[in-house]
Design an enzyme around this catalytic site. Structure first.
Site, PDB file in Angstrom:
ATOM      1  N   SER A 128       0.724  -1.209  -0.001  1.00 12.46           N
ATOM      2  CA  SER A 128      -0.091  -0.050   0.196  1.00 12.46           C
ATOM      3  C   SER A 128       0.931   1.180  -0.146  1.00 12.46           C
ATOM      4  CB  SER A 128      -0.921  -0.118   1.173  1.00 12.46           C
ATOM      5  OG  SER A 128      -1.820   0.877   1.237  1.00 12.46           O
ATOM      6  N   THR A 129       0.907   2.147   1.136  1.00 12.00           N
ATOM      7  CA  THR A 129       1.566   3.281   0.981  1.00 12.00           C
ATOM      8  C   THR A 129       3.183   3.154   0.720  1.00 12.00           C
ATOM      9  OG1 THR A 129      -0.102   4.245   2.411  1.00 12.00           O
ATOM     10  CG2 THR A 129       1.960   5.456   2.336  1.00 12.00           C
TER      11      THR A 129
ATOM     12  N   HIS B  71      -2.685  -0.896  -3.324  1.00 12.21           N
ATOM     13  CA  HIS B  71      -3.887  -0.051  -3.149  1.00 12.21           C
ATOM     14  C   HIS B  71      -3.728   1.136  -4.068  1.00 12.21           C
ATOM     15  CE1 HIS B  71      -4.359  -1.733   1.097  1.00 12.21           C
ATOM     16  NE2 HIS B  71      -4.681  -2.757   0.315  1.00 12.21           N
TER      17      HIS B  71
ATOM     18  N   MET C 210       0.285   1.141   5.350  1.00 12.99           N
ATOM     19  CA  MET C 210      -0.640   1.503   6.584  1.00 12.99           C
ATOM     20  C   MET C 210      -1.829   0.492   6.800  1.00 12.99           C
ATOM     21  SD  MET C 210      -2.470   5.060   7.689  1.00 12.99           S
ATOM     22  CE  MET C 210      -3.219   5.120   9.342  1.00 12.99           C
TER      23      MET C 210
ATOM     24  N   ASP D 199      -4.475  -4.664   6.021  1.00 13.17           N
ATOM     25  CA  ASP D 199      -4.823  -5.585   5.197  1.00 13.17           C
ATOM     26  C   ASP D 199      -3.773  -6.553   4.493  1.00 13.17           C
ATOM     27  OD1 ASP D 199      -6.372  -6.342   3.064  1.00 13.17           O
ATOM     28  OD2 ASP D 199      -5.676  -4.834   1.533  1.00 13.17           O
TER      29      ASP D 199
END
Length: 351
Positions: A163-164, A189, A282, A285
């Site tokens: 993600s991030t 994401h 973050m 997930d």
């Protein structure tokens, strides 16, 4: 738009808006007196474009930046440049209907800003709420868990979730892989449209082929498939062949695509044939899905804290006991290459 963004963020817990200005030159003047923890940046502005401004920030005083971009082909290409230059994430700017933005996308903006505030900004520099919080669903919303995986074969599958900070991390890993490597399925994401531009960019940088996944695509050596934004991706197996299904459905672990959904499907369809990797991001997930992969006999890896932009998803996976090894980002590609040898010689994940 600035007023709406400012209002949404001002109403969020633990966020203070210190300014909203029309262009980068005004922003630089304002930031001389009070430098922000996070910058929300458009890419199309008067007097200086967002990419130039972003590069200037990262060169002079690296600061987490969230890009607010339009859902257009041109906007997607420009946003890929921003992510490559060090932006943490993307929030979609509506073409019309600010009321709809407040109702549907406020949580995305708030979460993006909070994730950026936690980012390890040194890892961002390139090497070269206003609405109710929705319930947090598990992967059960898309497919049931399985207590038995399919039989082991010599065909290896690599599943990656991030993600991030993941756009930069994936670039580092995939660029380091040879053309001949196991088939790879990826959830990053990212909103719809942007995943296609991201895949196209990686395809131009890597030896292996990288593309946005479509339903029915086979997962074959030398190919990396990235889940399309706004839809879930599942791994399926038919005989000795693997393919992906792209499906609609609710947010899972507050994301669509969800890493948990991909990892659960990999646990069910590939079992011991899989290598699961969870990287910077973050939240949690992917942590439960990686545990399911681990319990089905898959080898599992997590990116270490020192090399993560945000040590959230890997941390949660480690806490669950889902991870066999924790590795720095620069070592992950070698484990993917090693998985080819393990398929040939039957090397145990515990050795």
């Amino acid at each position: 738009m600035r007023q709406v963004l400012g209002s949404v963020l001002s109403q969020a817990h633990n966020i203070e808006v210190i300014g909203a200005v029309t262009d980068p030159l005004f922003a630089m003047q304002r930031m001389q007196t009070q430098w922000p923890d996070v910058i929300v940046l458009d890419v199309e502005m008067p007097r200086m474009d967002g990419i130039t401004f972003l590069k200037k920030i990262m060169a002079e005083r690296p600061t987490p930046v969230v890009i607010c971009s339009t859902l257009t082909e041109k906007g997607a290409e420009t946003t890929m440049q921003a992510l490559a230059a060090g932006a943490t994430s993307i929030v979609l700017k509506p073409k019309m209907g600010l009321k709809r933005f407040v109702e549907e996308a406020a949580n995305d903006l708030i979460n993006a800003v909070k994730a950026a505030a936690q980012a390890n900004v040194r890892r961002l520099v390139p090497a070269a709420s206003a609405s109710a919080v929705p319930p947090k669903l598990s992967a059960d919303a898309i497919l049931p868990a399985s207590s038995q995986a399919m039989a082991e074969t010599t065909e290896r599958i690599v599943a990656i979730g991030t993600s991030t900070g993941g756009t930069q991390a994936l670039e580092i890993v995939l660029k380091s892989l040879p053309r001949v490597c196991p088939g790879i399925v990826i959830v990053q994401h990212m909103p719809e449209k942007f995943t296609e531009a991201f895949a196209n960019r990686l395809n131009g940088l890597c030896k292996l082929e990288v593309r946005e996944a479509r339903s029915g695509d086979r997962v074959i050596p030398g190919l990396a498939l990235i889940a399309p934004g706004g839809r879930h991706m599942l791994l399926k197996r038919s005989g000795a062949q693997y393919h992906v299904d792209i499906v609609d459905g609710p947010l899972v672990s507050r994301h669509r695509p969800s890493v948990d959904v991909l990892f659960r499907s990999v646990a069910k369809s590939a079992g011991k044939n899989a290598l699961g990797i969870i990287m910077t991001g973050m939240g949690d997930d992917g942590a439960h899905g990686l545990k399911e992969m681990h319990d089905m006999g898959a080898r599992t890896l997590a990116q270490d804290e020192a090399s993560c932009v945000v040590y959230g998803m890997p941390k949660e996976a480690v806490k669950l006991g889902a991870v066999d090894r924790v590795l720095p980002l620069g070592d992950i590609h070698q484990e993917i290459v090693n998985s080819i040898q393990s398929s040939i010689y039957g090397t145990s994940r515990r050795t």
